[in-house]
Design a protein around this motif. Structure first.
Motif, PDB file in Angstrom:
ATOM      1  N   TYR A 145       0.827  -1.206   0.000  1.00 19.74           N
ATOM      2  CA  TYR A 145       0.000   0.000   0.000  1.00 19.74           C
ATOM      3  C   TYR A 145       0.866   1.262   0.000  1.00 19.74           C
ATOM      4  O   TYR A 145       0.635   2.184  -0.768  1.00 19.74           O
ATOM      5  CB  TYR A 145      -0.962   0.027   1.186  1.00 19.74           C
ATOM      6  N   HIS A 183       3.040   1.763  -3.462  1.00 20.41           N
ATOM      7  CA  HIS A 183       2.367   2.254  -4.671  1.00 20.41           C
ATOM      8  C   HIS A 183       2.203   3.779  -4.708  1.00 20.41           C
ATOM      9  O   HIS A 183       2.564   4.400  -5.709  1.00 20.41           O
ATOM     10  CB  HIS A 183       1.039   1.537  -4.878  1.00 20.41           C
ATOM     11  N   LYS A 219       5.404   5.604  -5.602  1.00 19.57           N
ATOM     12  CA  LYS A 219       5.725   5.599  -7.022  1.00 19.57           C
ATOM     13  C   LYS A 219       4.726   6.453  -7.818  1.00 19.57           C
ATOM     14  O   LYS A 219       5.116   7.270  -8.644  1.00 19.57           O
ATOM     15  CB  LYS A 219       5.701   4.147  -7.531  1.00 19.57           C
ATOM     16  N   LEU A 220       3.452   6.299  -7.541  1.00 12.90           N
ATOM     17  CA  LEU A 220       2.414   6.977  -8.325  1.00 12.90           C
ATOM     18  C   LEU A 220       2.342   8.480  -8.079  1.00 12.90           C
ATOM     19  O   LEU A 220       2.050   9.250  -8.990  1.00 12.90           O
ATOM     20  CB  LEU A 220       1.039   6.355  -8.027  1.00 12.90           C
ATOM     21  N   LYS A 275       0.282  -5.458  -7.843  1.00 14.85           N
ATOM     22  CA  LYS A 275      -0.245  -4.620  -8.919  1.00 14.85           C
ATOM     23  C   LYS A 275      -0.817  -3.355  -8.288  1.00 14.85           C
ATOM     24  O   LYS A 275      -1.465  -3.407  -7.257  1.00 14.85           O
ATOM     25  CB  LYS A 275      -1.305  -5.375  -9.697  1.00 14.85           C
ATOM     26  N   ASP A 276      -0.619  -2.224  -8.934  1.00 17.09           N
ATOM     27  CA  ASP A 276      -1.035  -0.965  -8.312  1.00 17.09           C
ATOM     28  C   ASP A 276      -2.470  -0.541  -8.614  1.00 17.09           C
ATOM     29  O   ASP A 276      -2.926   0.493  -8.133  1.00 17.09           O
ATOM     30  CB  ASP A 276      -0.061   0.152  -8.650  1.00 17.09           C
ATOM     31  N   VAL A 325      -4.675   0.447  -5.621  1.00 16.97           N
ATOM     32  CA  VAL A 325      -4.309   1.728  -5.022  1.00 16.97           C
ATOM     33  C   VAL A 325      -4.710   2.871  -5.959  1.00 16.97           C
ATOM     34  O   VAL A 325      -5.212   3.899  -5.509  1.00 16.97           O
ATOM     35  CB  VAL A 325      -2.816   1.771  -4.664  1.00 16.97           C
ATOM     36  N   ARG A 326      -4.542   2.672  -7.265  1.00 17.97           N
ATOM     37  CA  ARG A 326      -5.005   3.686  -8.224  1.00 17.97           C
ATOM     38  C   ARG A 326      -6.502   3.956  -8.040  1.00 17.97           C
ATOM     39  O   ARG A 326      -6.937   5.106  -8.105  1.00 17.97           O
ATOM     40  CB  ARG A 326      -4.739   3.241  -9.657  1.00 17.97           C
TER      41      ARG A 326
END
Length: 173
Positions: free
Chosen positions: A13, A16, A19-20, A128-129, A132-133
Motif C-alpha cells: 500500500y 504504490h 511511485k504513483l 499490482k497498483d 491503489v489507483r
C-alpha cells in the motif's frame, strides 16, 4: 521520512503511492521480535514512523502498541498510526462514509469488497497498483483522510491519515 510497516498489505500500500504520487520516503517491514522493534527504534527514533495494526495478533500487537505509545507518544519525530479492525478500514474510507463497528478484519474486508471486488491479501494481487489507483482516483484519499479524522476514537478508526498528511507535505529545502 521512514515508514515501518507491519505486513505485506501495508508494505505494498505504501509502495504504490510513493511511485504513483512521487512521495519521498523509505519503507521497511517491521521486525518480528519485540527486541528488534526496540533496537530499530533506538537507532531510528528521529526518522521513523511506527505502524502497528492490531488485527494481526491482537494481544501481541496491543502490548507493542502500549510499549510504543508510552515510549514515543511525546516524540514529535514519530507518528503512531494504527487502524482498527484492520488497514482495510482505512481502505474502506476511500469509498464509504462509515464508522460502524466491524467484528473483525474479515468483516472489514467483506465490506471493502463491495468497492474492490477482487481485493485479496496475496502477493499476486497486492503487487499490482490498480487497487491503489482506484483509491487515489477522484480525490478519494483526501475524503478518506477527512473521514478518518472525523471518526477518531470510534469503534472503527484509522490514524493512517496522519501518515498521508505528513508524506504529502512539500519537502523542506
Amino acid at each position: 521520512i521512514h515508514i515501518v510497516d507491519e505486513g505485506l498489505t501495508e508494505l505494498f500500500y505504501f509502495s504504490h503511492p510513493k511511485k504513483l504520487l512521487g512521495y519521498r520516503y523509505s519503507i521497511s517491514p517491521t521486525p518480528v521480535r519485540e527486541q528488534q522493534y526496540r533496537e530499530d527504534w533506538e537507532e531510528n527514533q528521529g526518522a521513523a514512523w511506527w505502524r502497528c495494526f492490531c488485527h494481526l495478533c491482537f494481544w501481541c500487537r496491543c502490548q507493542q502498541t502500549l510499549w510504543g505509545r508510552n515510549k514515543y507518544e511525546k516524540n514529535k519525530n514519530v507518528i503512531l498510526c494504527d487502524s482498527l479492525q484492520s488497514i482495510e478500514y482505512w481502505f474502506l474510507l476511500h469509498f464509504e462514509d462509515t464508522c460502524r463497528h466491524f467484528k473483525d478484519s474479515a468483516a472489514t474486508e467483506k465490506a471493502l469488497k463491495h468497492y474492490l471486488p477482487a481485493y485479496d491479501k496475496t502477493h499476486k494481487y497486492l503487487e499490482k497498483d490498480k487497487w491503489v489507483r482506484d483509491m487515489l482516483a477522484d480525490e478519494k484519499m483526501n475524503k478518506a483522510c477527512e473521514l478518518a479524522k472525523k471518526y477518531r476514537g470510534r469503534d472503527s478508526y484509522s490514524e493512517i491519515y496522519k501518515a498521508i498528511r505528513k508524506v504529502s507535505e512539500p519537502a523542506a529545502d
